[in-house]
Design an enzyme around this catalytic site. Structure first.
Site, PDB file in Angstrom:
ATOM      1  N   SER A 153       0.869  -1.183   0.000  1.00 35.96           N
ATOM      2  CA  SER A 153       0.000   0.000   0.000  1.00 35.96           C
ATOM      3  C   SER A 153       0.903   1.229   0.000  1.00 35.96           C
ATOM      4  O   SER A 153       2.040   1.180   0.488  1.00 35.96           O
ATOM      5  CB  SER A 153      -0.867   0.015   1.259  1.00 35.96           C
ATOM      6  OG  SER A 153      -1.464   1.285   1.435  1.00 35.96           O
ATOM      7  N   TYR A 183      -1.886  -1.339  10.405  1.00 35.43           N
ATOM      8  CA  TYR A 183      -1.918  -1.537   8.947  1.00 35.43           C
ATOM      9  C   TYR A 183      -0.614  -1.058   8.303  1.00 35.43           C
ATOM     10  O   TYR A 183      -0.027  -1.736   7.468  1.00 35.43           O
ATOM     11  CB  TYR A 183      -3.111  -0.773   8.379  1.00 35.43           C
ATOM     12  CG  TYR A 183      -3.357  -0.937   6.906  1.00 35.43           C
ATOM     13  CD1 TYR A 183      -4.010  -2.063   6.421  1.00 35.43           C
ATOM     14  CD2 TYR A 183      -2.964   0.044   5.992  1.00 35.43           C
ATOM     15  CE1 TYR A 183      -4.266  -2.212   5.058  1.00 35.43           C
ATOM     16  CE2 TYR A 183      -3.216  -0.093   4.639  1.00 35.43           C
ATOM     17  CZ  TYR A 183      -3.874  -1.219   4.177  1.00 35.43           C
ATOM     18  OH  TYR A 183      -4.121  -1.362   2.826  1.00 35.43           O
TER      19      TYR A 183
HETATM   20  P1  NAD Z   1     -11.395  -5.992   0.797  1.00 35.76           P
HETATM   21  O1  NAD Z   1     -11.692  -5.828   2.241  1.00 35.76           O
HETATM   22  O2  NAD Z   1     -12.370  -5.503  -0.207  1.00 35.76           O
HETATM   23  O3  NAD Z   1     -11.107  -7.540   0.502  1.00 35.76           O
HETATM   24  C1  NAD Z   1     -10.210  -8.248   1.300  1.00 35.76           C
HETATM   25  C2  NAD Z   1     -10.572  -9.719   1.274  1.00 35.76           C
HETATM   26  O4  NAD Z   1      -9.633 -10.373   2.150  1.00 35.76           O
HETATM   27  C3  NAD Z   1     -11.973 -10.008   1.817  1.00 35.76           C
HETATM   28  O5  NAD Z   1     -12.626 -10.944   0.977  1.00 35.76           O
HETATM   29  C4  NAD Z   1     -11.707 -10.573   3.196  1.00 35.76           C
HETATM   30  O6  NAD Z   1     -12.698 -11.509   3.627  1.00 35.76           O
HETATM   31  C5  NAD Z   1     -10.351 -11.243   2.994  1.00 35.76           C
HETATM   32  N1  NAD Z   1      -9.629 -11.393   4.264  1.00 35.76           N
HETATM   33  C6  NAD Z   1      -9.380 -10.434   5.199  1.00 35.76           C
HETATM   34  N2  NAD Z   1      -8.727 -10.953   6.243  1.00 35.76           N
HETATM   35  C7  NAD Z   1      -8.551 -12.265   5.971  1.00 35.76           C
HETATM   36  C8  NAD Z   1      -7.962 -13.330   6.693  1.00 35.76           C
HETATM   37  N3  NAD Z   1      -7.440 -13.146   7.925  1.00 35.76           N
HETATM   38  N4  NAD Z   1      -7.948 -14.555   6.141  1.00 35.76           N
HETATM   39  C9  NAD Z   1      -8.512 -14.774   4.917  1.00 35.76           C
HETATM   40  N5  NAD Z   1      -9.090 -13.792   4.188  1.00 35.76           N
HETATM   41  C10 NAD Z   1      -9.119 -12.553   4.718  1.00 35.76           C
HETATM   42  O7  NAD Z   1      -9.961  -5.336   0.600  1.00 35.76           O
HETATM   43  P2  NAD Z   1      -9.297  -4.664  -0.695  1.00 35.76           P
HETATM   44  O8  NAD Z   1      -9.555  -3.214  -0.611  1.00 35.76           O
HETATM   45  O9  NAD Z   1      -9.663  -5.411  -1.917  1.00 35.76           O
HETATM   46  O10 NAD Z   1      -7.764  -4.876  -0.341  1.00 35.76           O
HETATM   47  C11 NAD Z   1      -6.985  -5.910  -0.910  1.00 35.76           C
HETATM   48  C12 NAD Z   1      -5.525  -5.601  -0.645  1.00 35.76           C
HETATM   49  O11 NAD Z   1      -5.193  -4.335  -1.221  1.00 35.76           O
HETATM   50  C13 NAD Z   1      -5.189  -5.474   0.847  1.00 35.76           C
HETATM   51  O12 NAD Z   1      -3.896  -5.963   1.084  1.00 35.76           O
HETATM   52  C14 NAD Z   1      -5.233  -3.994   1.079  1.00 35.76           C
HETATM   53  O13 NAD Z   1      -4.449  -3.611   2.182  1.00 35.76           O
HETATM   54  C15 NAD Z   1      -4.638  -3.505  -0.233  1.00 35.76           C
HETATM   55  N6  NAD Z   1      -4.934  -2.100  -0.515  1.00 35.76           N
HETATM   56  C16 NAD Z   1      -6.223  -1.696  -0.755  1.00 35.76           C
HETATM   57  C17 NAD Z   1      -6.455  -0.347  -1.027  1.00 35.76           C
HETATM   58  C18 NAD Z   1      -7.838   0.180  -1.325  1.00 35.76           C
HETATM   59  O14 NAD Z   1      -7.994   1.417  -1.438  1.00 35.76           O
HETATM   60  N7  NAD Z   1      -8.851  -0.672  -1.485  1.00 35.76           N
HETATM   61  C19 NAD Z   1      -5.390   0.568  -1.028  1.00 35.76           C
HETATM   62  C20 NAD Z   1      -4.104   0.112  -0.771  1.00 35.76           C
HETATM   63  C21 NAD Z   1      -3.891  -1.231  -0.520  1.00 35.76           C
END
Ligand code: NAD
Length: 255
Positions: free
Chosen positions: A139, A152
């Site tokens: 991130s 985080y």
């Molecule tokens: P999201 O919450 O939409 O999806 C995350 C998925 O991971 C969910 O299906 C959840 O059930 C699963 N999950 C969470 N904890 C878990 C665990 N302990 N075991 C198994 N599954 C688990 O998240 P997202 O926004 O799609 O994020 C995906 C990745 O991208 C993450 O690493 C997040 O930090 C990173 N990210 C997202 C953003 C953003 O703006 N959306 C920005 C920077 C980084």
């Protein structure tokens, strides 16, 4: 580059960015294994994915648990024999020092965000086909912070450093890179309504979407880009390149 007959493992592939990554690899011809806490969405994701004519495996479980990771890796190897790509995508936040993130909360986020990616890399190490690749989802918060984000942010700094360490340890065997997304709209069909300012504050004048990240993951796994390892690609519409001072270029700090 063909992704046909490859096997791609995606953590957190039931929703959001991981869901889109899983879909795009499947569309390109790869079979998919997902582990996620969300059983309903995970089963649905795999049912959708097999419509592309590839194989799918869904395991419901918490990647913070060692036994769950081991059982998942066994199931993947039993079903597919070998894998080609590991996308360490799942992460969560339990906030930080202001709102009272406790010892166990902090450690839990590190288990999900850093320990699980390490353990899955280790568990699959001897099961990668030639040309294999790991992509870790970090991130922009690995580089910059808002208040109260320690759990985080520490996890994201950890996975970023894990990426270059693994790239060197796995040299000649598996390439390891990371992606640092900025603000990505993960609402279903990008249906959140954002203000114009939310979009145009970005140098590219829009918030990101999961396809921005999925395309980068495909790029990093593509063997044609095999000279890239240990690298991080920031995909944030330029936000981390933008210098902000009160009074300059319309930026205002409200006291
Ligand atoms: P999201 O919450 O939409 O999806 C995350 C998925 O991971 C969910 O299906 C959840 O059930 C699963 N999950 C969470 N904890 C878990 C665990 N302990 N075991 C198994 N599954 C688990 O998240 P997202 O926004 O799609 O994020 C995906 C990745 O991208 C993450 O690493 C997040 O930090 C990173 N990210 C997202 C953003 C953003 O703006 N959306 C920005 C920077 C980084």
């Amino acid at each position: 580059m063909s992704f046909k007959n490859k096997v791609c493992v995606v953590t957190g592939g039931a929703n959001g960015i991981g869901f889109t990554i899983a879909h795009e690899f499947a569309k390109a011809g790869s079979s998919i294994a997902i582990i996620d806490l969300d059983k309903t969405a995970g089963e649905k994701a795999i049912n959708d994915i097999i419509k592309y004519g590839v194989e799918g495996l869904f395991v419901c479980g918490d990647i913070a648990e060692k036994d769950t990771l081991e059982a998942f890796a066994d199931k993947v190897i039993d079903k597919f024999g070998k894998i080609d790509y590991l996308i360490n995508n799942a992460c969560i936040t339990r906030k930080g020092i202001i709102s009272g993130c406790e010892y166990d909360d902090f450690n839990y986020v590190l288990k999900v965000g850093v320990t699980a990616p390490y353990m899955l890399s280790k568990l699959f190490l001897n099961h990668f086909n030639t040309g294999g690749a790991i992509v870790n989802i970090a991130s922009t918060r690995a580089f910059m912070s808002q208040p109260d984000t320690e759990s985080y942010t520490a996890a994201k700094g950890g996975i970023l450093a894990l990426t270059h360490a693994l790239a060197i340890s796995l040299a000649g065997k598996v390439r390891v890179n990371s992606i640092s997304p900025g603000w990505i709209d993960v609402s279903k069909n990008n249906k959140y309504s954002y203000s114009i300012s939310d979009h145009i504050q970005h140098p590219v004048r829009r918030i990101g979407n999961p396809m921005d990240i999925a395309r980068t993951a495909l790029f990093l796994c593509d063997e044609n880009n095999g000279f890239i390892t240990g690298e991080n690609i920031t995909v944030d519409g330029g936000m981390t390149k933008q210098m902000i001072y009160h009074g300059d270029y319309g930026w205002k700090y409200n006291e």
